[in-house]
Design a protein around this motif. Structure first.
Motif, PDB file in Angstrom:
ATOM      1  N   ARG A  15     -17.286  35.435  53.004  1.00  0.00           N
ATOM      2  CA  ARG A  15     -15.876  35.806  53.172  1.00  0.00           C
ATOM      3  C   ARG A  15     -14.902  34.912  52.398  1.00  0.00           C
ATOM      4  O   ARG A  15     -13.946  35.408  51.778  1.00  0.00           O
ATOM      5  N   THR A  16     -15.100  33.591  52.417  1.00  0.00           N
ATOM      6  CA  THR A  16     -14.146  32.704  51.738  1.00  0.00           C
ATOM      7  C   THR A  16     -14.217  32.873  50.232  1.00  0.00           C
ATOM      8  O   THR A  16     -13.188  32.828  49.544  1.00  0.00           O
ATOM      9  N   ARG A  17     -15.424  33.079  49.683  1.00  0.00           N
ATOM     10  CA  ARG A  17     -15.542  33.315  48.238  1.00  0.00           C
ATOM     11  C   ARG A  17     -14.815  34.595  47.843  1.00  0.00           C
ATOM     12  O   ARG A  17     -14.146  34.636  46.802  1.00  0.00           O
ATOM     13  N   CYS A  24      -6.886  35.227  43.729  1.00  0.00           N
ATOM     14  CA  CYS A  24      -6.638  34.971  42.312  1.00  0.00           C
ATOM     15  C   CYS A  24      -6.372  36.276  41.557  1.00  0.00           C
ATOM     16  O   CYS A  24      -5.627  36.303  40.576  1.00  0.00           O
ATOM     17  N   LEU A  25      -6.962  37.357  42.011  1.00  0.00           N
ATOM     18  CA  LEU A  25      -6.782  38.657  41.354  1.00  0.00           C
ATOM     19  C   LEU A  25      -5.378  39.202  41.561  1.00  0.00           C
ATOM     20  O   LEU A  25      -4.789  39.792  40.656  1.00  0.00           O
ATOM     21  N   LEU A  83       4.381  26.440  47.611  1.00  0.00           N
ATOM     22  CA  LEU A  83       3.015  26.442  47.096  1.00  0.00           C
ATOM     23  C   LEU A  83       2.798  25.197  46.249  1.00  0.00           C
ATOM     24  O   LEU A  83       3.695  24.749  45.525  1.00  0.00           O
ATOM     25  N   ASP A  84       1.600  24.606  46.342  1.00  0.00           N
ATOM     26  CA  ASP A  84       1.267  23.443  45.535  1.00  0.00           C
ATOM     27  C   ASP A  84       1.505  23.767  44.055  1.00  0.00           C
ATOM     28  O   ASP A  84       1.095  24.826  43.570  1.00  0.00           O
ATOM     29  N   PRO A  85       2.181  22.889  43.312  1.00  0.00           N
ATOM     30  CA  PRO A  85       2.509  23.185  41.904  1.00  0.00           C
ATOM     31  C   PRO A  85       1.297  23.521  41.043  1.00  0.00           C
ATOM     32  O   PRO A  85       1.379  24.375  40.157  1.00  0.00           O
ATOM     33  N   GLU A  86       0.153  22.872  41.296  1.00  0.00           N
ATOM     34  CA  GLU A  86      -1.035  23.146  40.500  1.00  0.00           C
ATOM     35  C   GLU A  86      -1.556  24.557  40.759  1.00  0.00           C
ATOM     36  O   GLU A  86      -1.933  25.280  39.835  1.00  0.00           O
ATOM     37  N   ILE A  87      -1.578  24.950  42.024  1.00  0.00           N
ATOM     38  CA  ILE A  87      -2.038  26.300  42.369  1.00  0.00           C
ATOM     39  C   ILE A  87      -1.044  27.328  41.847  1.00  0.00           C
ATOM     40  O   ILE A  87      -1.432  28.383  41.323  1.00  0.00           O
ATOM     41  N   LYS A  88       0.237  27.032  41.964  1.00  0.00           N
ATOM     42  CA  LYS A  88       1.257  27.948  41.448  1.00  0.00           C
ATOM     43  C   LYS A  88       1.100  28.140  39.946  1.00  0.00           C
ATOM     44  O   LYS A  88       1.204  29.270  39.441  1.00  0.00           O
ATOM     45  N   LEU A 159      -9.371  27.204  45.949  1.00  0.00           N
ATOM     46  CA  LEU A 159     -10.084  27.325  47.226  1.00  0.00           C
ATOM     47  C   LEU A 159      -9.424  26.503  48.322  1.00  0.00           C
ATOM     48  O   LEU A 159      -9.392  26.909  49.487  1.00  0.00           O
ATOM     49  N   GLU A 160      -8.865  25.378  47.957  1.00  0.00           N
ATOM     50  CA  GLU A 160      -8.217  24.500  48.943  1.00  0.00           C
ATOM     51  C   GLU A 160      -7.100  25.222  49.687  1.00  0.00           C
ATOM     52  O   GLU A 160      -6.841  24.949  50.853  1.00  0.00           O
ATOM     53  N   HIS A 161      -6.457  26.161  49.009  1.00  0.00           N
ATOM     54  CA  HIS A 161      -5.335  26.880  49.619  1.00  0.00           C
ATOM     55  C   HIS A 161      -5.792  27.982  50.565  1.00  0.00           C
ATOM     56  O   HIS A 161      -5.067  28.345  51.487  1.00  0.00           O
ATOM     57  N   VAL A 162      -6.989  28.538  50.343  1.00  0.00           N
ATOM     58  CA  VAL A 162      -7.417  29.701  51.137  1.00  0.00           C
ATOM     59  C   VAL A 162      -8.477  29.373  52.175  1.00  0.00           C
ATOM     60  O   VAL A 162      -8.711  30.162  53.091  1.00  0.00           O
TER      61      VAL A 162
END
Length: 616
Positions: A15-17, A24-25, A83-88, A159-162
């Motif tokens: 589920r997490t994957r 991301c999609l 949202l974390d700047p890197e993830i954004k 992944l850290e965000h989800v």
């Protein structure tokens, strides 16, 4: 190992994957979460087949991606607040790719699929899939500013965000899958029966009616076929008095339940139309009012809270989404006089989408309103608690009640995601002004001693800036400033002096220019007392956090020996968006510095909705 045990373990492993890939999609976490959940429901429905395919995860992944894209297509590329700047940055770079390029890149980098299997999964010939992969990798690498060898690591960092997502229990998914299986069986039987009717007994009489297997007469559609199926909303799917007792302990009773067709249909504060459904036309609808059982010793009925639930059934999830947006708009941009939005919360674990709003009404006797809005599949529901006078109903309690209402509806055939958590998370307010990113009347605090409402002018191009003080004389014109707008708020019915009012001016600049813009205002205010005789500048607040800035000042100027003018001014920045807020009081009529400080914070919260700077 039993089939259910096998499925439960598969669900926990995969589920997490799948959530990482679908997020991301689409860049849309709520849609991705619901899509993964729906894909596992379908997987249990077909588990005997799925468990025997070569790659069960790929089977579920294909369904999850399709569900996620379908749920997301009506929305802009999603931008979460805080949202974390890197993830954004990663999501922004993915947003530069087409949906096909995104999927090709993500399946390649986030799964163990071979190139041939990836091409089959996305439905492209292998050579074309490889070409799309090369383009996607190069484009993503360019915009994310990382080497192509680091693409996988950058994507996996999301992944850290989800991974903290709260998941529904496997038993809930299996139960939904069983319901889906039974529904499909019933539909299959009905289709067979319909085929027999069409083959041997389909006759339409002169009155436009056709016989059925049961012998009753069903109205035919304009060209013969039956009218579209109506989504049913059983009355027993509404909240009960016991549900209200559980969320807000007390002694509650159902005062009335009806379809809300009587009167004007406006049953709660801020409600604008009888129903939230587009064209005011749901398939089915109910309103249920709960009252506390009060004793004769109750001092004032005005201090007693009330709770109201509304529920609507819509033809499709897309229409239900529009109904949800309309209901959110009622409370996020309440048009009632002298109502102030205090806080907005997301409920990521409730249904397909849910929010809670806390509002205060300032007309006597005054009241606190907590309104929750949620959607699950084709159903929307609101729960609204109102308490007059002093005392505040708990936000957590109303969030739990809204979650309970969703759980009543998600079990229906057209229901969607149920609830896994009802913890409210503070979030930026929903845009309420005609110009997104600007303050609205609902943001403004009351003016002590003035019992009339604020009224805002229309937003216009900021050729001048009434929010500035004589210390800074800030302008929002000239390159590279763009999206520059200004509006003023007055209390026209109070007949106050003409100088009284509050102004906000906004604009966008390249990031470094926006930072310099705010620094320049700070610098001018810090030197003003020394440069201008008789002027005193007091800094009330100065916060620099992440990519945001907020500063508030009081500027006092001695005009004559007997006359002193006082101004409150704030400047804020969120990334490339900047705003200045200025308040001019008059003698005996002002707002407290703490209230102005909170208003400046609200202006900063709203800047997230500003468009990016225009390229010149």
């Amino acid at each position: 190992m039993t089939e259910s045990d096998e499925f439960d373990q598969f669900y926990k492993d995969v589920r997490t994957r799948l959530l990482l890939l679908t997020y991301c999609l689409t860049g849309d976490l709520p849609s991705s979460r619901a899509a993964v959940r729906d894909a596992f429901v379908v997987a249990w429905h077909h588990w005997r087949k799925v468990s025997r395919v070569e790659d069960p995860e790929a089977w579920v992944r294909e369904h999850a991606c399709r569900h996620a894209v379908r749920r997301h297509t009506a929305k802009l590329w999603h931008r979460e607040k805080n949202l974390d700047p890197e993830i954004k940055a990663t999501l922004d770079a993915l947003g530069r790719l087409s949906i096909t390029q995104r999927r090709v890149l993500l399946v390649t980098e986030l799964t163990t699929s071979s190139l041939a299997a990836m091409a089959r999964e996305v439905g492209l010939p292998r050579t074309e899939a490889e070409r799309e992969l090369q383009t996607a990798t190069a484009t993503f690498s360019l915009h994310r500013e990382v080497p192509t060898t680091e693409v996988r690591g950058v994507l996996e960092a999301v992944l850290e965000h989800v991974e903290t997502n709260r998941w529904p229990r496997p038993t809930i998914l299996r139960r939904a899958g069983n319901t889906r299986r039974r529904t499909h069986t019933v539909i299959g039987v009905a289709a067979t029966a319909a085929a027999l009717v069409i083959a041997g007994t389909l006759v339409t009489d002169a009155d436009g009616m056709r016989p059925t297997l049961a012998g009753e007469r069903v109205e035919a559609g304009p060209s013969g076929p039956p009218k579209p199926r109506v989504v049913a909303l059983p009355e027993d799917s509404l909240l009960t008095a016991e549900n209200v007792d559980e969320a807000a302990p007390g002694s509650w009773t159902v005062a009335r339940t009806d379809d809300n067709t009587a009167g004007d249909g406006l049953v709660v504060a801020c409600q604008q139309t009888r129903y939230a459904a587009p064209r005011n036309n749901p398939d089915s609808a109910y309103v249920r009012v709960f009252d506390p059982r009060t004793s004769a010793s109750t001092t004032s009925q005005k201090s007693v809270p009330s709770v109201v639930q509304t529920a609507e059934a819509l033809r499709t999830e897309r229409v239900a989404g529009r109904s949800y947006d309309n209901a959110v708009g009622w409370f996020a941009g309440c048009r009632d006089d002298r109502v102030q939005l205090i806080a907005t919360y997301d409920l990521p674990g409730v249904g397909d989408e849910a929010q809670v709003f806390v509002l205060k009404t300032w007309s006597k006797p005054g009241s606190t309103i907590i309104a929750g809005v949620a959607r699950t599949g084709s159903f929307t529901t609101t729960t609204v608690s109102t308490r007059h006078g002093s005392g505040t109903p708990g936000t957590g309690a109303m969030a739990r009640l809204l979650a309970r209402g969703v759980d009543q509806l998600c079990a229906l055939p057209e229901g969607g995601t149920c609830s896994t958590s009802s913890t409210p998370r503070p979030t930026a307010p929903v845009p309420a002004a005609a110009a997104p990113g600007m303050l609205a009347e609902i943001d403004l605090p009351p003016v002590p001693g003035v019992a009339k409402p604020w009224v805002g002018t229309g937003a216009r191009r900021a050729l001048d800036n009434a929010a500035a003080t004589h210390c800074d004389e800030t302008v929002f014109t000239g390159p590279p400033m763009s999206n520059n707008l200004t509006r003023t708020f007055l209390v026209p019915e109070a007949k106050l002096p003409a100088e009284f009012g509050l102004t906000e001016t906004v604009g966008t600049l390249p990031r470094k220019r926006a930072q310099a813009f705010v620094a320049d205002v700070r610098d001018k205010l810090s030197r003003c007392s020394k440069k201008q005789m008789g002027t005193k500048v007091t800094r009330l607040r100065d916060v620099r956090k992440g990519d945001t800035d907020l500063s508030v000042w009081r500027v006092t100027t001695e005009v004559t020996d007997d006359k002193t003018l006082s101004f409150l001014m704030g400047v804020v920045r969120d990334g490339t968006a900047v705003a200045q807020v200025g308040f001019v009081p008059v003698k005996g009529v002002t707002i407290a510095p703490a209230a102005f400080d909170a208003l400046t914070q609200r202006a900063l919260d709203r800047l997230a909705a500003m468009p990016p700077p225009r390229q010149r």
